[in-house]
Structures are given as structure tokens and as C-alpha cells.
Motif scaffolding. Structure first.
Motif, short mmCIF file in Angstrom:
data_model
loop_
_atom_site.label_atom_id
_atom_site.label_comp_id
_atom_site.label_asym_id
_atom_site.label_seq_id
_atom_site.Cartn_x
_atom_site.Cartn_y
_atom_site.Cartn_z
N TYR A 171 -4.45 14.23 13.06
CA TYR A 171 -3.63 13.14 12.51
C TYR A 171 -4.49 11.94 12.12
O TYR A 171 -4.14 11.16 11.24
CB TYR A 171 -2.55 12.73 13.52
N GLN A 172 -5.64 11.83 12.76
CA GLN A 172 -6.57 10.74 12.42
C GLN A 172 -7.15 10.91 11.02
O GLN A 172 -7.32 9.94 10.28
CB GLN A 172 -7.69 10.69 13.46
N GLU A 191 5.65 10.45 17.06
CA GLU A 191 5.73 9.02 16.80
C GLU A 191 6.89 8.68 15.87
O GLU A 191 7.61 7.70 16.07
CB GLU A 191 4.41 8.53 16.18
N ASP A 209 -1.48 -0.69 11.41
CA ASP A 209 -2.56 -0.26 12.30
C ASP A 209 -3.12 1.10 11.92
O ASP A 209 -4.34 1.32 11.94
CB ASP A 209 -2.07 -0.23 13.76
N GLN A 210 -2.23 2.05 11.55
CA GLN A 210 -2.69 3.38 11.18
C GLN A 210 -2.89 3.54 9.68
O GLN A 210 -3.46 4.53 9.24
CB GLN A 210 -1.70 4.44 11.69
N ALA A 220 1.29 10.54 10.44
CA ALA A 220 1.66 10.22 11.81
C ALA A 220 2.07 11.50 12.53
O ALA A 220 2.50 12.46 11.90
CB ALA A 220 2.81 9.22 11.82
N ASN A 225 3.26 -0.50 13.24
CA ASN A 225 2.06 0.18 13.75
C ASN A 225 1.63 1.31 12.82
O ASN A 225 0.44 1.48 12.55
CB ASN A 225 2.35 0.73 15.15
N LEU A 226 2.61 2.05 12.30
CA LEU A 226 2.29 3.15 11.39
C LEU A 226 1.75 2.63 10.07
O LEU A 226 0.78 3.17 9.53
CB LEU A 226 3.54 4.01 11.13
#
Length: 323
Positions: A221-222, A231, A257-258, A227, A253-254
Motif C-alpha cells: 500500500y505504501q 482504513e 498524509d498519505q 489505502a 489522513n488519506l
């Protein structure tokens, strides 16, 4: 390019029709054409990453052997989609004699559904005029975008979405060959993000291998800009429970941050709706509204506002279910 730096999609592309996975009935018929050297014009249709281009290349190798490139022309019709390409490059190649005593040449037009209507009509005429010296293999995602006169001149093969077990088998083989520690949850994550696309699955695995030798779902997922389904489900369940603020923080956050794209988040929300613990009529309403939010984003609406509106709608549905 050395083998260790080669793109894995090409490095592990099958060279024989018998090695193509997930399309057994199609491959058997294509092998018969190659064995008899009696090949009609072919039309391959189906979703991306399921073996259309690989099958065309394997046909060329089967017909011409190691010298196959001398009698094989590959064009991407989405790059060269106009009538001039058909009238010049394709026609000039089709009218010349095959090399080395081959029965005919092959022209492979990838993404042929991107050809303009004029180009397709010109292609139809070229297919008629040079059938003695050339065969065409057309690949597309949507056969309905190919004009009927071309479809009627081709043997149509509809490639299906690859099964999860087919993708898993290939991934395990690559991991073993590359000395990777591919975990079960890593395989499941790759299958989730690839959605039946073998090309995407292999690319994700190669990207993950550049980060760690031990590959689990966290690494996948990284590198895949997706996501985890947990999540997304958690975010939607928070909204259903009426905790809009926590659901919104999860969304931020999705997105921030991601660094996920808004349309990717919405598509994953669409996938997770069916697994939510809600009644069927509520799922229907929710999918209907997600489709509306998707349309708004395609038309240029602000993705953050639309995704928050989607969560607000889910939260309202949850409140109605409680009352």
C-alpha cells in the motif's frame, strides 16, 4: 539494459502461447492457428493487463521464430490514431512482401479502439487489399468502439479478467526467482490493488522489492498509492456511526498524509460499500450517490469538498437507520 535492471513486466513476459495464464480456451484456439500457419485477422478485446499484447507477441514468435521482429510491426493506436498513420505507415508496411519466406507479415495495433472513425474505415480497406501479404491483430478494451465492418473481418477473442489464483501463481514464481520474501498478506494486497491486471500486479511487486526484501501488505500500500481496505472501511463506518469529525480526520489522513488522489479514495469507497454491515436498499442508495460524486469530480468539482459531502451523506444515512 542488464537483466537485473530490466522491467519485470518484460523480463517475465511469456514467450510461448502455452505459458500465458488465465485464458486457456483462447490460447488453445490461437495455438491451432499458429500450428497450421493459417491466421485470420484477429480482434482481442478485454480489460488491460490480461494477456492481449503477450498473446500477439507469442503468435509472432510461433510463426517466425527468433527472427520474428522482421515481420512484425507494433503500433499504439492511441498515440497514432489518425487516418494519416493508416494511409502511410500501416499501408506502406502491409504492401511489402514478408521477409525470409514467411507466409505473411503481422501488424499489431494496440488500443485500436482509440482510432478515429475515419482511420478505422481506412484500415478496413487496407485489410481487404493486402490480405495476401499481411494479417492484422487489433487489441482494444471495448470492442463496441470498433466499427462493425472491421469486426466482421476478424476472429474476435474476448479476454476475461484474470482470476486471483492466476495472479498469485505468477507472483509466487517471480518472488522465488528474485529471492523475495513475499508474504500471504502481501499477495492479497497486490491482488486487491491490481484488480485483475497482471501488468499492474508485477509492476507493484517490482516497486515494493526496491524498498524491502520482505514484502507484506504495508509495503504494497505504501508503493501503490492506495489505502488499505481496512482504513477506507473504518472511515465509512465512523461516518455511519454518526462520528463525522473522526471520519473527516481519517479522510484528511488519506488525502494529505498519505497523498492519495481523491478519485482513488472514492473508487475504494465504492468497492467497500458492499462489505458494510447495512441493509441492501441503503447500499443501493449509497452507490447511487457515490456515482453522482464521481461525476462531479470528473466535471472538475473540488475533490475534498465532494469527498466530505460523501461522508456527510453516509453520516445522514446512519442517523436515519438509528431513528
Amino acid at each position: 539494459m542488464t537483466e537485473e535492471h530490466e522491467v519485470w513486466v518484460e523480463k517475465y513476459r511469456p514467450e510461448e502461447l502455452s505459458d500465458v495464464v488465465g485464458q486457456d480456451s483462447i490460447i488453445e484456439r490461437l495455438k491451432t492457428f499458429v500450428e497450421k500457419e493459417s491466421l485470420p485477422h484477429l480482434l482481442f478485446s478485454g480489460p488491460p493487463g490480461n494477456g492481449k499484447t503477450t498473446s500477439a507477441l507469442c503468435i509472432a514468435r510461433g510463426l517466425y521464430g527468433e527472427d520474428w521482429r522482421r515481420n512484425f510491426l507494433e503500433l499504439n493506436a492511441s498515440d497514432e490514431r489518425g487516418i494519416d498513420t493508416i494511409r502511410t505507415r500501416v499501408k506502406d508496411y502491409a504492401r511489402t512482401r514478408p521477409v525470409g519466406g514467411a507466409p505473411y507479415k503481422l501488424i499489431y495495433l494496440d488500443e485500436s479502439d482509440a482510432l478515429t472513425s475515419q482511420a478505422q474505415h481506412a484500415l478496413r480497406r487496407t485489410m481487404e487489399m493486402y490480405s495476401n501479404t499481411c494479417r492484422f491483430i487489433l487489441a482494444c478494451n471495448y470492442s463496441s468502439k470498433i466499427i462493425e465492418p472491421i469486426q466482421s473481418r476478424c476472429a474476435v477473442f474476448r479476454f476475461s479478467r484474470l482470476a486471483d489464483e492466476d495472479i498469485e501463481e505468477v507472483l509466487k514464481g517471480i518472488a522465488e526467482n528474485e529471492d523475495l520474501d513475499l508474504k500471504k498478506d502481501g499477495i492479497e494486497a497486490i491482488i486487491y490493488v491490481s484488480e485483475g491486471d497482471m501488468r499492474r500486479a508485477i509492476n507493484v511487486l517490482q516497486a515494493a522489492s526496491a524498498i524491502k526484501q520482505k514484502i507484506n501488505e504495508e509495503v504494497i500500500y505504501q508503493v501503490s498509492a492506495k489505502a488499505s481496505p481496512e482504513e477506507v472501511s473504518e472511515m465509512m463506518e465512523l461516518a455511519l456511526d454518526g462520528d463525522f469529525e473522526k471520519a473527516r480526520k481519517k479522510l484528511m489522513n488519506l488525502l494529505i498524509d498519505q497523498g492519495l488522489a481523491g478519485d482513488d479514495v472514492l473508487q475504494q469507497m465504492h468497492k467497500e460499500v458492499l462489505d458494510l454491515d447495512i441493509d441492501e436498499p441503503v447500499k443501493v442508495k449509497l452507490i447511487d450517490r457515490i456515482g453522482e460524486f464521481d461525476f462531479r469530480m470528473i466535471e472538475g468539482a473540488n475533490e475534498r469538498i465532494q469527498l466530505e459531502a460523501a461522508l456527510a451523506h453516509i453520516s445522514r444515512l446512519g442517523n436515519r437507520m438509528k431513528s
